[in-house]
Design a protein around this motif. Structure first.
Motif, PDB file in Angstrom:
ATOM      1  N   ALA A  58     -10.630  -0.472   0.130  1.00  0.00           N
ATOM      2  CA  ALA A  58      -9.262  -0.227  -0.315  1.00  0.00           C
ATOM      3  C   ALA A  58      -8.747  -1.389  -1.165  1.00  0.00           C
ATOM      4  CB  ALA A  58      -8.347  -0.004   0.884  1.00  0.00           C
ATOM      5  N   ARG A  95      -6.169  -0.011  -3.910  1.00  0.00           N
ATOM      6  CA  ARG A  95      -5.280   0.879  -3.170  1.00  0.00           C
ATOM      7  C   ARG A  95      -4.412   0.065  -2.212  1.00  0.00           C
ATOM      8  NH1 ARG A  95      -9.083   5.710  -1.057  1.00  0.00           N
ATOM      9  NH2 ARG A  95      -7.139   6.333  -0.050  1.00  0.00           N
ATOM     10  N   VAL A  96      -4.915  -1.106  -1.856  1.00  0.00           N
ATOM     11  CA  VAL A  96      -4.210  -2.035  -0.975  1.00  0.00           C
ATOM     12  C   VAL A  96      -4.276  -3.412  -1.613  1.00  0.00           C
ATOM     13  CG1 VAL A  96      -4.268  -3.176   1.277  1.00  0.00           C
ATOM     14  CG2 VAL A  96      -4.778  -0.745   1.120  1.00  0.00           C
ATOM     15  N   THR A 141       0.835  -1.194   0.000  1.00  0.00           N
ATOM     16  CA  THR A 141       0.000   0.000   0.000  1.00  0.00           C
ATOM     17  C   THR A 141       0.874   1.250   0.000  1.00  0.00           C
ATOM     18  OG1 THR A 141      -1.898   1.055   1.070  1.00  0.00           O
ATOM     19  CG2 THR A 141      -0.214   0.132   2.523  1.00  0.00           C
ATOM     20  N   SER A 142       0.240   2.386  -0.173  1.00  0.00           N
ATOM     21  CA  SER A 142       0.972   3.654  -0.084  1.00  0.00           C
ATOM     22  C   SER A 142       1.067   4.077   1.381  1.00  0.00           C
ATOM     23  CB  SER A 142       0.254   4.738  -0.886  1.00  0.00           C
ATOM     24  OG  SER A 142      -0.938   5.123  -0.231  1.00  0.00           O
ATOM     25  N   ASP A 186      -2.227   5.638   2.643  1.00  0.00           N
ATOM     26  CA  ASP A 186      -3.276   4.635   2.828  1.00  0.00           C
ATOM     27  C   ASP A 186      -3.016   3.766   4.058  1.00  0.00           C
ATOM     28  OD1 ASP A 186      -4.751   5.577   0.714  1.00  0.00           O
ATOM     29  OD2 ASP A 186      -4.055   4.057  -0.702  1.00  0.00           O
TER      30      ASP A 186
END
Length: 112
Positions: A90, A95-96, A72-73, A76
């Motif tokens: 997410a 995003r994840v 992930t970022s 996030d």
């Protein structure tokens, strides 16, 4: 973008939260697996072990052999730990990503 220190702190907060609720977590999910958390925008990683309802031995660096890997970022990750980002959404929006064997993923869903 969150910093490496903010990501480390978020994971330490998660570990502390799991520790406070270890009995309940263990009843829901009894896993003993290595875990890697890879922060894509910072090109860094952390790893530890999920066992007995706790996240232990959390340290800097990747574990390429980890049985469970979360990618992930930084923002996030912090949002997930704070509860500002729903893990289901997410993952669905990519995003994840969580890589684990299917049986572990089913157990992890109970936590999420």
């Amino acid at each position: 973008m969150a910093s490496v220190d903010e990501c480390r702190q978020a994971l330490q907060e998660l570990a502390a939260r799991l520790d406070r609720n270890a009995e309940t977590v263990r009843e829901r999910v009894d896993l003993d697996r290595t875990l890697a958390c890879r922060i894509t925008d910072l090109d860094t990683a952390f790893h530890g072990r999920l066992t007995g309802g706790r996240l232990i031995d959390l340290t800097d660096g990747d574990d390429p052999k980890a049985k469970i890997a979360l990618n992930t970022s930084s923002d996030d990750l912090v949002a997930l730990v704070r509860g500002d980002l729903d893990i289901g959404r997410a993952v669905a929006s990519r995003r994840v990503s969580i890589k684990a064997n299917p049986f572990d993923l089913m157990k992890l869903r109970k936590l999420l």
